[in-house]
Scaffold this active site. Sequence first.
Site, short mmCIF file in Angstrom:
data_model
loop_
_atom_site.label_atom_id
_atom_site.label_comp_id
_atom_site.label_asym_id
_atom_site.label_seq_id
_atom_site.Cartn_x
_atom_site.Cartn_y
_atom_site.Cartn_z
N ARG A 232 -3.72 -7.48 -20.83
CA ARG A 232 -4.60 -7.10 -21.80
C ARG A 232 -3.97 -6.09 -22.63
O ARG A 232 -4.52 -5.64 -23.69
CB ARG A 232 -5.55 -6.06 -20.77
CG ARG A 232 -6.90 -6.32 -21.09
CD ARG A 232 -7.93 -5.65 -19.90
NE ARG A 232 -9.24 -5.46 -20.67
CZ ARG A 232 -9.37 -4.50 -21.73
NH1 ARG A 232 -8.47 -3.65 -21.72
NH2 ARG A 232 -10.58 -4.27 -22.02
N PRO B 292 0.74 -1.23 -0.16
CA PRO B 292 -0.09 -0.03 -0.05
C PRO B 292 0.82 1.25 0.10
O PRO B 292 0.32 2.25 -0.22
CB PRO B 292 -0.79 -0.13 1.23
CG PRO B 292 0.01 -0.91 2.19
CD PRO B 292 0.37 -2.21 1.24
N ASP C 196 -10.18 1.82 -24.71
CA ASP C 196 -10.77 1.81 -23.50
C ASP C 196 -10.63 3.04 -22.64
O ASP C 196 -9.70 3.78 -23.01
CB ASP C 196 -9.84 0.63 -22.58
CG ASP C 196 -10.15 -0.77 -23.12
OD1 ASP C 196 -11.37 -0.92 -23.29
OD2 ASP C 196 -9.16 -1.70 -22.81
N GLU D 128 2.03 -8.16 8.61
CA GLU D 128 2.61 -6.72 8.72
C GLU D 128 3.28 -6.56 7.28
O GLU D 128 3.79 -5.26 7.38
CB GLU D 128 3.15 -6.63 9.81
CG GLU D 128 2.57 -6.68 11.12
CD GLU D 128 1.51 -5.77 10.93
OE1 GLU D 128 1.86 -4.51 10.59
OE2 GLU D 128 0.24 -5.95 11.49
N1 SAH Z 1 1.86 -3.20 7.47
C1 SAH Z 1 1.68 -2.62 6.08
C2 SAH Z 1 0.50 -3.32 5.56
C3 SAH Z 1 0.25 -4.77 5.40
S1 SAH Z 1 -0.84 -5.57 4.59
C4 SAH Z 1 1.51 -1.04 6.10
O1 SAH Z 1 1.34 -0.45 6.90
O2 SAH Z 1 2.00 -0.60 5.08
C5 SAH Z 1 -0.20 -6.86 3.89
C6 SAH Z 1 0.35 -7.05 2.68
O3 SAH Z 1 -0.88 -6.76 1.77
C7 SAH Z 1 1.57 -6.15 2.17
O4 SAH Z 1 2.62 -6.67 2.52
C8 SAH Z 1 1.30 -6.03 0.66
O5 SAH Z 1 1.81 -7.10 0.00
C9 SAH Z 1 -0.43 -6.26 0.50
N2 SAH Z 1 -1.15 -5.19 0.46
C10 SAH Z 1 -2.11 -4.76 1.30
N3 SAH Z 1 -2.50 -3.55 0.83
C11 SAH Z 1 -2.04 -3.38 -0.57
C12 SAH Z 1 -2.39 -2.45 -1.61
N4 SAH Z 1 -3.04 -1.31 -1.45
N5 SAH Z 1 -1.66 -2.57 -2.60
C13 SAH Z 1 -0.76 -3.62 -2.96
N6 SAH Z 1 -0.56 -4.55 -1.84
C14 SAH Z 1 -1.26 -4.52 -0.88
#
Ligand code: SAH
Length: 257
Positions: A155, A90, A170, A117
Amino acid sequence: MRFDILTLFPEMLEGYFKHSIILRAQEAGHIKIELHNIRDYASGKHRITDEPPFGGGGGMVLKAEPIFSAVESVQSDFGSSDSPVILLTPQGRPFTQESAVALAAKPHLILLCGRYEGVDERVRRYLVTEEISIGDYVLTGGELGAMVVVDAVTRQLPDVLGAEGAADEDSFSTGLLEGPHYTRPETFRSWPVPSVLRSGHEANIKRWRREEALRRTWLRRPDLLLTADLSEGDKLFLAVLAAEQVRKDLEGEDPDS
Ligand code: SAH
């Protein structure tokens, strides 16, 4: 193009890739998808892949060692260590259509799915070359993100969609949202298909589609109009829309009607 996906849960992705356009793209040899279980690269009797974080705080963190081993094994199998190693997180760069087009030019992508995490910071610093987020929300793992990237990139590859589904009209590809689509029957529950689409008049249909794309974008994503490639005709049409909007506002009508 080849995708290697590193995850603790390969079965989560298998089903998605076994259907429709992504399946056909594999069968036709346009793409190859390899799923790897990070656990297979963990050492020791228990093949531990995650441990509690140093400093406490709860949750688990994916260990660096099995991830490094998995990526290095994939690189040696592919015969190059130049391929992007993409961490789904994220905290990454927001994934867009433009990112999909750029990645589609690469012969090989390695996608790393975090869980819990997240991954040990040394993976991010010393192994990963690119970080991608699929949106401003937190998921339980990177698997959905990896599917999103593989799908959107596939795609974009030549010949994957075939002529009738060509990706160039698209949403986003033109800088605009795409207009509405209709299929049979001509009248459904008394709602007819716009007559221009049944007219067979190609130029009028093309113009109508362009105008509906402009209208949609103007109503839903006006921010896109700032960077879209617009002709003088497009600008004139938008000016008419804006004038109509002013009139509707004055009369208190619903703008989407
Ligand atoms: N503690 C981290 C979040 C971990 S979520 C933080 O606060 O940044 C667990 C896993 O889900 C992450 O390692 C990632 O691979 C995936 N993930 C979660 N949200 C995501 C998003 N919006 N985009 C891409 N991968 C995501």
